[in-house]
Design a protein around this motif. Structure first.
Motif: not given
Length: 448
Positions: A62-67, A140-141
């Protein structure tokens, strides 16, 4: 067109980059592993939560982060041990290689429980001579996303093989600069994360204040007297909206059109209705229900029970109820009262008995509420809660600002358009990365 290459830069197959940067294939700086086809898993391999290993899927990014807070899938320990090469380790990067969410990326900051991946993901294990955080930021860019779009152009079901992924090119600065860039971007990430936590904390404080102030459990200084029990229909004239039909006949783009208020014109967390997507004709408005400035409206169908204060004049369809004050009442207070846990639970009970979840107007009119005995107390309560909302909104805007700053910083730093090397001292050490980055980004019209 000026095609002159700036001093200190060179032209490469991926564009102009600094002279001391290299162009590398992703497979040259990392090992990419995925779940082997014959070791895929079926429903029989899925086990109850915490009875096996976590199997990550695209929904966990989620949004470049592990959730890992929700939507977890677990596979049997046998299935986990069957593929040791895809056991997740700290520092790994997970990448979605197929499906509509192809390209989602996250770095594993810490392994909290034995974890593997499902067939839609691959693991990028960055070699020690390359900074894994730099690679994660680059993947992620927007620059990398644009490259992916070119590679995937025309595919009905987006899919990227491990071979294709390993052959994608990326600009790579010297390792010390990779670390400096990752440090700057990580600092911005940490600031965004701290703002997120502060926003959630402020929301909890507001929730607690609502439960106390809107029930009379806690009285503000200077106010006394028993709260009054009333029916909502005694405080407001309540009217269901109406729609001219067919609605398409009455939609207009003319300047004298009337705002046509739809559920999609507001978000669940909004307090005010400030604009509409479409307008209807004056004739259409005559067949509808008019909402005036500072009127309270309540959704009564599908996403029922959501109150909003209208800051525009418009018309509502039958998915809304209009609540017009009968006397001197503070509209902000009633917005918060109708948003409170107790009233929302009452709406749930009122809607539960119907086939389609909606609020019947007669039931809403009969809903019992308790209100302060004076207008002044309503105003005082509303002011406290409004001030809390304003503080939360200011923090959200600050977070959005830093998210935009991060996007801009990523595109400049990860491509070499802005150099952190320019601020290194003679020993190759960095004196003030953050401060000098502010100056560099300011020169590029991006404020940090």
């Amino acid at each position: 067109m000026n095609n002159k290459i700036p001093t200190g830069y060179k032209k490469t197959e991926i564009g102009i980059i600094p002279e001391d940067w290299e162009v590398k294939r992703l497979g040259e700086v990392s090992k990419i592993v995925g779940r082997i086809g014959f070791r895929g898993y079926t429903k029989k391999d899925i086990v109850k939560p915490w009875r096996g290993a976590i199997s990550l899927s695209p929904i966990n990014i989620v949004d470049g982060k592990l959730n890992l807070k929700s939507n977890l899938t677990f596979v049997s320990w046998n299935k986990y041990e069957e593929s040791p090469e895809i056991k997740i380790k700290t520092g790994d990067i997970i990448f979605v290689k197929t499906g509509s969410t192809l390209g989602k990326v996250a770095i594993i900051e810490k392994v909290v429980f034995p974890t593997t991946i499902n067939p839609q993901l691959v693991i990028i294990k960055v070699f020690k001579r390359t900074n894994n955080k730099f690679i994660n930021f680059y993947l992620n860019s927007f620059t990398f996303k644009n490259l992916l779009n070119k590679v995937l152009d025309g595919q009905a079901i987006p899919t990227l093989s491990q071979y294709q992924l390993s052959n994608l090119l990326l600009p790579l600065p010297p390792l010390p600069e990779q670390k400096d860039i990752a440090k700057v971007l990580s600092d911005i990430d940490n600031l965004i994360e701290s703002l997120d936590k502060l926003i959630e904390k402020k929301k909890l404080i507001k929730k607690g204040a609502m439960q106390e102030l809107l029930t009379g459990k806690k009285r503000l200084q200077g106010f006394k007297g028993k709260w009054v029990k009333m029916k909502l229909g005694e405080v407001f004239d309540i009217k269901r909206g109406a729609s001219p039909r067919p609605i398409e006949k009455y939609i207009t783009k003319k300047s004298n059109g009337i705002n046509w208020i739809k559920i999609s014109d507001v978000k669940p967390e909004d307090k005010y209705l400030v604009k509409t997507e479409i307008k209807i004709t004056q004739e259409g408005a005559k067949q509808s229900v008019v909402v005036n400035y500072n009127d309270l409206i309540l959704s009564n169908s599908m996403s029922y029970g959501r109150p909003y204060i209208s800051k525009i004049k418009g018309c509502i369809h039958d998915g809304w109820l209009l609540l017009k004050r009968k006397g001197k009442q503070n509209i902000e207070f009633f917005y918060y009262l109708l948003s409170s846990y107790k009233v929302q639970k009452s709406f749930d009970l009122l809607a539960a008995g119907s086939g389609v979840n909606n609020l019947k107007i007669d039931s809403v009119k009969e809903l019992s509420i308790y209100i302060p005995p004076t207008l002044e107390e309503q105003q005082a309560i509303a002011k406290i809660l409004s001030d809390m909302d304003a503080e939360i909104e200011a923090l959200k805007k600050k977070k959005e600002k830093y998210e935009q700053i991060k996007k801009g910083a990523m595109e400049l730093l990860l491509t070499g358009k802005v150099r952190l090397k320019t601020i290194n001292n003679g020993e190759g050490k960095n004196n003030d990365i953050e401060g000098e980055t502010r100056k560099l980004l300011w020169n590029k019209k991006i404020r940090l």
